[in-house]
Design an enzyme around this catalytic site. Structure first.
Site, PDB file in Angstrom:
ATOM      1  N   GLU A 145       0.988  -1.038   0.131  1.00  0.00           N
ATOM      2  CA  GLU A 145      -0.161  -0.083  -0.235  1.00  0.00           C
ATOM      3  C   GLU A 145       0.809   1.427   0.142  1.00  0.00           C
ATOM      4  OE1 GLU A 145      -2.735  -0.276   3.364  1.00  0.00           O
ATOM      5  OE2 GLU A 145      -4.095  -1.692   1.963  1.00  0.00           O
ATOM      6  N   ASP A 194      -8.476  -8.861   4.031  1.00  0.00           N
ATOM      7  CA  ASP A 194      -8.197  -7.830   4.897  1.00  0.00           C
ATOM      8  C   ASP A 194      -9.028  -7.854   6.234  1.00  0.00           C
ATOM      9  OD1 ASP A 194      -7.213  -5.725   6.293  1.00  0.00           O
ATOM     10  OD2 ASP A 194      -7.599  -4.386   4.688  1.00  0.00           O
ATOM     11  N   GLU A 242     -12.611  -1.847  12.168  1.00  0.00           N
ATOM     12  CA  GLU A 242     -12.717  -1.402  10.929  1.00  0.00           C
ATOM     13  C   GLU A 242     -13.677  -1.671  10.060  1.00  0.00           C
ATOM     14  OE1 GLU A 242      -8.915  -1.711   8.812  1.00  0.00           O
ATOM     15  OE2 GLU A 242      -9.756  -0.815   7.087  1.00  0.00           O
TER      16      GLU A 242
HETATM   17  C1  BDP Z   1      -6.223  -2.226   6.081  1.00  0.00           C
HETATM   18  C2  BDP Z   1      -6.326  -0.415   6.537  1.00  0.00           C
HETATM   19  C3  BDP Z   1      -5.369   0.233   6.463  1.00  0.00           C
HETATM   20  C4  BDP Z   1      -3.994  -0.437   6.893  1.00  0.00           C
HETATM   21  C5  BDP Z   1      -3.711  -1.703   6.308  1.00  0.00           C
HETATM   22  C6  BDP Z   1      -2.609  -2.559   6.977  1.00  0.00           C
HETATM   23  O1  BDP Z   1      -7.340  -0.263   5.759  1.00  0.00           O
HETATM   24  O2  BDP Z   1      -5.605   1.388   6.968  1.00  0.00           O
HETATM   25  O3  BDP Z   1      -2.975   0.525   6.780  1.00  0.00           O
HETATM   26  O4  BDP Z   1      -4.802  -2.546   6.451  1.00  0.00           O
HETATM   27  O5  BDP Z   1      -2.823  -3.529   7.839  1.00  0.00           O
HETATM   28  O6  BDP Z   1      -6.844  -2.894   6.637  1.00  0.00           O
HETATM   29  O7  BDP Z   1      -1.417  -2.148   6.746  1.00  0.00           O
END
Ligand code: BDP
Length: 677
Positions: free
Chosen positions: A268, A341, A369
């Protein structure tokens, strides 16, 4: 007279402790002098941790006399303890000082759950060496995916001013066996590694140490470049390696028991070794080498994926399995429970058990979340257990994720488990009073992954509210049903990631952003069309099933044998497919959404009846949260069914409640929530 006295006392203690949830499950009341004189708390040691154990018992223990001792020879106990109670005396024995503290909390837990403490023969050995919370806290005190206010860490005041909540936080964690904390977000600011911040971190570490808690930090892979002014952060370059060594030495000069680093790399948009053509192993090993002389550990995350043609669910496995055996033994690969996720329901990540020569650990998400933030009552222990108990078949039947990660199948130098915290500055710590149960349950399972979700719920309720069975039973049932209810009203039958873009709160199965990353778009996951719905991950589709060991591969691959709660995760299924109960897929989907709504309506009834058992403020707090949850459940159901109906072209079964929203109106809802992706 006595009655009046009682009233006065309860009024007084009510003033002392406004029922704002701030005391969590630690609602001990101090013993009076008379009780204290009836028993002794004996301890021969003088270090801070064991003294704390004594202090807790001195202040709150109402049972028989206790003597505590550390026996270094009992090393098999690790950080655990033995408790023996006979002939009116209790003995706690531990191999490490912190074991006595955990033993003391064990006794207090028994006391507050009404157990018989006169005859005990307990031996507790923790399932994992490192039982860790991950805070996604930023240095500006916002919390990524945090729904309980700003960060607990007041960086601007540290190290000079110490909030009393630091110690309360440490105590709460110690009471459930958590012994490690990562203070900052995995999307890490390099600044955390400046001397200024190291001194702030040291101030926290100095408080936490007494509670047996070690501090870790999330490290930004580009730190040598950003902080050290180096031209790059290539892990194979001597200058970069030296920078990390010096940095690590500097940290240990101030924090001698520093735990190590958690790293999100090449994921990401975060920097990582692949930026220089290096592998995850190259990056992790460089940090591991710097930490090794001090006994530190690297938690290297496997949450990696790119917007390619490849199914996102397959990518972690593809990137990591070829590196098996390349990692140093003080690296642990931290793997999210599911391959996408933290969805309401996912199968376990097939990477568990796929690397025989690489230590692995689970990462759960306590913060909700994807489960209604701190508005929805969703007890997560059943979700945690579902993963821990899942059989990977990596070394024959019974190779559960728990056993793959706790060292019982393959030896690991250190074993660990982590979860993303749901803690913030709110008075009740977690936003929703019932979200405290998820922090609690995670800690208890990290200590002993054999505990049942129901038993944990029960002890939490008794300590947090009351031990009256008229309250405990219905609330436990509500908690136990709550995760499945959320799955039903949000994403039943294996649906996933159909949330609103960005904030992940409400439904947005129609979501599409022109030019946006497909792997962040709901349609990528549900694939609804006139033929049916679901993600084809079979051998004819993305072939993600092949990452699982037999018999799972075949079981998941066949629509007839695939567990129905994961059907749409693995299959694109025709609307008229016949389910095991005889309904069509469409009818079953409608029934599930409806069931989710009906279940939370039932929770409202259950809670309202319990008013006599609960203090006014917590009663009303939970009551108002349940209203929001019910409204949201209806919103979810209507949004998903009305939208999917545009493909199925079938009526919602007439015996079910009718939608109360218009699809077009729902599509216009845009919540203002400032979070990325
Ligand atoms: C996702 C979240 C994000 C996190 C990412 C992570 O949306 O904010 O940075 O995972 O775990 O679930 O790195």
């Amino acid at each position: 007279m006595i009655r009046h006295l009682f009233l006065l006392i309860s009024l007084f203690s009510g003033l002392l402790y406004a029922e704002d949830g701030s005391r969590l499950w630690l609602r001990y009341t101090a013993v009076d002098d008379h009780t204290a004189r009836q028993r002794t708390i004996n301890l021969q040691h003088s270090d801070a941790i064991t003294q704390l154990a004594k202090k807790e018992l001195d202040s709150y223990w109402r049972g028989p006399s206790v003597s505590m001792h550390v026996d270094r020879k009992a090393a098999h106990l690790k950080e655990g303890y033995q408790i023996k109670a006979e002939k009116g005396r209790i003995e706690i024995c531990a191999a490490a000082p912190v074991g006595l503290l955990y033993g003391a909390y064990h006794l207090l837990r028994l006391q507050h759950t009404g157990a018989d403490v006169h005859s005990l023969n307990v031996e507790e050995i923790p399932s994992y060496d490192i039982r860790m919370l991950n805070h996604w806290d930023n240095l500006d005190r916002t919390v990524e995916r945090g729904y309980a206010g700003y960060s607990l860490w007041r960086w601007n005041e540290l190290p000079g001013k110490l909030s009393p909540r630091y110690e309360q936080y440490a105590r709460a964690n110690a009471s459930i066996g958590i012994n490690a904390t990562v203070l900052n977000n995995v999307n890490a600011s390099p600044e955390i590694l400046t001397l200024d911040y190291i001194l702030k971190v040291k101030a926290l570490a100095d408080i936490f140490r007494k509670y047996g808690i070690r501090v870790y930090l999330s490290a930004n892979f580009s730190s040598p470049k950003v902080l050290g002014g180096l031209v790059d952060a290539d892990p194979m370059r001597k200058e970069v390696k030296d920078w990390w060594k010096n940095k690590v030495n500097e940290i240990y000069r101030h924090i001698p028991d520093f735990g190590g680093f958690l790293v999100k790399a090449n994921s990401e948009g975060q920097p990582g070794p692949q930026d220089y053509g290096r592998t995850h192993a190259d990056g992790a090993n460089m940090l591991a080498d710097a930490l090794r002389p001090h006994g530190g550990t690297v938690m290297w995350r496997a949450f990696v994926y790119n917007p390619t043609q490849e199914d996102r669910a397959k990518q972690a496995f593809q990137e990591f399995v070829p590196l098996d055996g390349d990692f140093r033994d003080n690296v642990i690969i931290q793997i999210k429970n599911g391959p996408i996720d933290f969805q309401p329901r996912e199968p376990f990540t097939p990477l568990f058990g796929a690397m025989r020569r690489t230590p692995q650990m689970v990462e759960f998400q306590i913060t909700q979340e994807y489960l209604g933030f701190s508005n929805h009552l969703v007890y997560l222990a059943p979700l945690f257990k579902e993963t821990l108990d899942a059989d990977t078949y990596c070394s024959g039947a019974g190779s559960t994720v728990a056993r793959v990660t706790d060292g019982s199948i393959w030896r690991q130098k250190k074993t660990a488990i982590a979860a993303v915290a749901n803690i913030g500055e709110d008075r009740n710590w977690t936003g929703h009073d019932f979200a405290q149960a998820n922090w609690y349950a995670y800690g208890r399972l990290a200590w002993n992954h054999q505990l049942s979700a129901s038993a944990i719920a029960e002890e939490w309720i008794m300590q947090t509210f009351t031990d009256s069975s008229g309250f405990v039973k219905p609330v436990r049932q509500m908690m136990m049903d709550s995760r499945e209810a959320a799955v039903n009203y949000m994403m039943p039958l294996g649906l996933h990631h159909i949330f609103a873009f960005n904030h992940h709160y409400g439904p947005e199965p129609w979501g599409d952003i022109q030019g946006g990353r497909p792997d962040w778009m709901p349609w990528y996951y549900h694939n609804a069309d006139t033929a049916g719905i679901g993600f084809d991950r079979t051998t004819n589709g993305s072939n993600a099933v092949s990452q699982y060991n037999e018999p799972l591969r075949s079981v998941f691959n066949d629509r007839q044998t695939c567990p129905e709660n994961l059907l749409l995760w693995f299959h694109h299924v025709p609307w008229d497919h016949q389910m095991k109960n005889g309904r069509t897929l469409w009818a079953e989907l409608c029934n599930r959404y409806d069931l989710g709504v009906q279940t939370v309506r039932e929770f409202q009834k259950v809670w309202d009846r319990l008013e006599p058992f609960v203090d006014k403020s917590r009663f009303e707090h939970v009551q108002s949260k349940l209203k929001i949850q019910t409204k949201d459940a209806v919103w979810w159901r209507d949004a998903c069914l009305l939208y999917f109906q545009t493909f199925s072209q079938l009526p919602i079964p007439y015996e079910l409640e009718r939608p109360i929203h218009e699809l077009e109106a729902l599509k216009k809802i845009k919540l203002d929530m400032k979070h990325h992706n």
